[in-house]
Design a protein around this motif. Structure first.
Motif, PDB file in Angstrom:
ATOM      1  N   VAL A  93       0.834  -1.194   0.000  1.00 52.64           N
ATOM      2  CA  VAL A  93       0.000   0.000   0.000  1.00 52.64           C
ATOM      3  C   VAL A  93       0.873   1.249   0.000  1.00 52.64           C
ATOM      4  O   VAL A  93       0.585   2.227  -0.706  1.00 52.64           O
ATOM      5  CB  VAL A  93      -0.962  -0.011   1.211  1.00 52.64           C
ATOM      6  N   GLU A  94       1.944   1.226   0.760  1.00 54.27           N
ATOM      7  CA  GLU A  94       2.860   2.369   0.770  1.00 54.27           C
ATOM      8  C   GLU A  94       3.499   2.576  -0.606  1.00 54.27           C
ATOM      9  O   GLU A  94       3.631   3.707  -1.077  1.00 54.27           O
ATOM     10  CB  GLU A  94       3.933   2.174   1.839  1.00 54.27           C
ATOM     11  N   ALA A  95       3.871   1.487  -1.246  1.00 58.14           N
ATOM     12  CA  ALA A  95       4.463   1.576  -2.584  1.00 58.14           C
ATOM     13  C   ALA A  95       3.452   2.135  -3.587  1.00 58.14           C
ATOM     14  O   ALA A  95       3.795   2.988  -4.419  1.00 58.14           O
ATOM     15  CB  ALA A  95       4.974   0.214  -3.038  1.00 58.14           C
ATOM     16  N   LEU A  96       2.221   1.675  -3.498  1.00 61.20           N
ATOM     17  CA  LEU A  96       1.184   2.183  -4.398  1.00 61.20           C
ATOM     18  C   LEU A  96       0.896   3.667  -4.136  1.00 61.20           C
ATOM     19  O   LEU A  96       0.716   4.443  -5.081  1.00 61.20           O
ATOM     20  CB  LEU A  96      -0.096   1.358  -4.255  1.00 61.20           C
ATOM     21  N   ALA A  97       0.884   4.052  -2.882  1.00 60.04           N
ATOM     22  CA  ALA A  97       0.654   5.454  -2.546  1.00 60.04           C
ATOM     23  C   ALA A  97       1.781   6.324  -3.110  1.00 60.04           C
ATOM     24  O   ALA A  97       1.532   7.422  -3.638  1.00 60.04           O
ATOM     25  CB  ALA A  97       0.542   5.628  -1.035  1.00 60.04           C
ATOM     26  N   HIS A  98       2.997   5.821  -3.030  1.00 61.16           N
ATOM     27  CA  HIS A  98       4.143   6.557  -3.587  1.00 61.16           C
ATOM     28  C   HIS A  98       4.014   6.670  -5.101  1.00 61.16           C
ATOM     29  O   HIS A  98       4.270   7.744  -5.681  1.00 61.16           O
ATOM     30  CB  HIS A  98       5.447   5.861  -3.192  1.00 61.16           C
ATOM     31  N   GLU A  99       3.617   5.613  -5.759  1.00 61.18           N
ATOM     32  CA  GLU A  99       3.450   5.636  -7.214  1.00 61.18           C
ATOM     33  C   GLU A  99       2.335   6.601  -7.618  1.00 61.18           C
ATOM     34  O   GLU A  99       2.464   7.337  -8.610  1.00 61.18           O
ATOM     35  CB  GLU A  99       3.169   4.236  -7.744  1.00 61.18           C
ATOM     36  N   VAL A 100       1.242   6.606  -6.860  1.00 55.36           N
ATOM     37  CA  VAL A 100       0.145   7.525  -7.149  1.00 55.36           C
ATOM     38  C   VAL A 100       0.640   8.961  -7.012  1.00 55.36           C
ATOM     39  O   VAL A 100       0.325   9.821  -7.844  1.00 55.36           O
ATOM     40  CB  VAL A 100      -1.062   7.251  -6.224  1.00 55.36           C
ATOM     41  N   HIS A 101       1.425   9.226  -5.994  1.00 52.83           N
ATOM     42  CA  HIS A 101       1.985  10.569  -5.803  1.00 52.83           C
ATOM     43  C   HIS A 101       2.881  10.952  -6.985  1.00 52.83           C
ATOM     44  O   HIS A 101       2.782  12.070  -7.511  1.00 52.83           O
ATOM     45  CB  HIS A 101       2.765  10.622  -4.483  1.00 52.83           C
ATOM     46  N   GLN A 102       3.736  10.049  -7.414  1.00 49.05           N
ATOM     47  CA  GLN A 102       4.614  10.329  -8.552  1.00 49.05           C
ATOM     48  C   GLN A 102       3.805  10.572  -9.828  1.00 49.05           C
ATOM     49  O   GLN A 102       4.112  11.474 -10.614  1.00 49.05           O
ATOM     50  CB  GLN A 102       5.595   9.172  -8.765  1.00 49.05           C
ATOM     51  N   LEU A 103       2.770   9.755 -10.032  1.00 47.60           N
ATOM     52  CA  LEU A 103       1.936   9.933 -11.221  1.00 47.60           C
ATOM     53  C   LEU A 103       1.183  11.264 -11.167  1.00 47.60           C
ATOM     54  O   LEU A 103       1.032  11.933 -12.192  1.00 47.60           O
ATOM     55  CB  LEU A 103       0.956   8.766 -11.367  1.00 47.60           C
ATOM     56  N   SER A 104       0.756  11.661  -9.989  1.00 44.07           N
ATOM     57  CA  SER A 104       0.075  12.949  -9.843  1.00 44.07           C
ATOM     58  C   SER A 104       1.018  14.093 -10.202  1.00 44.07           C
ATOM     59  O   SER A 104       0.618  15.053 -10.880  1.00 44.07           O
ATOM     60  CB  SER A 104      -0.435  13.132  -8.409  1.00 44.07           C
ATOM     61  N   GLU A 105       2.248  14.016  -9.759  1.00 44.93           N
ATOM     62  CA  GLU A 105       3.234  15.043 -10.112  1.00 44.93           C
ATOM     63  C   GLU A 105       3.490  15.060 -11.608  1.00 44.93           C
ATOM     64  O   GLU A 105       3.633  16.129 -12.210  1.00 44.93           O
ATOM     65  CB  GLU A 105       4.536  14.809  -9.344  1.00 44.93           C
ATOM     66  N   LEU A 106       3.549  13.886 -12.216  1.00 41.65           N
ATOM     67  CA  LEU A 106       3.765  13.797 -13.658  1.00 41.65           C
ATOM     68  C   LEU A 106       2.594  14.416 -14.417  1.00 41.65           C
ATOM     69  O   LEU A 106       2.793  15.170 -15.385  1.00 41.65           O
ATOM     70  CB  LEU A 106       3.969  12.337 -14.072  1.00 41.65           C
ATOM     71  N   VAL A 107       1.377  14.128 -13.994  1.00 41.12           N
ATOM     72  CA  VAL A 107       0.192  14.702 -14.641  1.00 41.12           C
ATOM     73  C   VAL A 107       0.216  16.218 -14.513  1.00 41.12           C
ATOM     74  O   VAL A 107      -0.073  16.938 -15.481  1.00 41.12           O
ATOM     75  CB  VAL A 107      -1.103  14.110 -14.040  1.00 41.12           C
ATOM     76  N   TYR A 108       0.580  16.736 -13.354  1.00 43.47           N
ATOM     77  CA  TYR A 108       0.671  18.181 -13.161  1.00 43.47           C
ATOM     78  C   TYR A 108       1.714  18.784 -14.115  1.00 43.47           C
ATOM     79  O   TYR A 108       1.460  19.797 -14.757  1.00 43.47           O
ATOM     80  CB  TYR A 108       1.028  18.505 -11.708  1.00 43.47           C
ATOM     81  N   ALA A 109       2.870  18.148 -14.202  1.00 45.34           N
ATOM     82  CA  ALA A 109       3.931  18.644 -15.084  1.00 45.34           C
ATOM     83  C   ALA A 109       3.479  18.615 -16.548  1.00 45.34           C
ATOM     84  O   ALA A 109       3.734  19.557 -17.307  1.00 45.34           O
ATOM     85  CB  ALA A 109       5.208  17.833 -14.898  1.00 45.34           C
TER      86      ALA A 109
END
Length: 81
Positions: free
Chosen positions: A9-25
């Motif tokens: 779950v922690e790994a998935l949460a980290h990936e979601v955070h990274q993907l959110s940053e990528l979408v913003y960029a």
């Protein structure tokens, strides 16, 4: 009792955070590309106007040549009139 997240779950949460940053960029890049496209459209429009004015200045009568030259100068320099 408090449940702590599993490593998965922690790994998935980290990936979601990274993907959110990528979408913003990527959204920011899209905004920049839209702005550049609008600028390019403006330049293309001015280029077409200048081409038409060049034709008038080259092949028109004396008044057309004078008017076209003045209009081209105003367009190229950003002056009004």
């Amino acid at each position: 009792p408090t449940l702590s997240p599993t490593p998965e779950v922690e790994a998935l949460a980290h990936e979601v955070h990274q993907l959110s940053e990528l979408v913003y960029a990527l959204a920011h890049e899209v905004q920049q590309l839209r702005a550049l496209t609008a600028e390019l459209d403006t330049v293309r429009m001015q280029n077409a106007q200048l081409q038409n004015l060049l034709l008038a200045a080259t092949y028109g009568d004396k008044n057309m040549k004078r008017t076209a030259t003045e209009a081209a100068h105003a367009l190229a320099t950003g002056q009004d009139g």
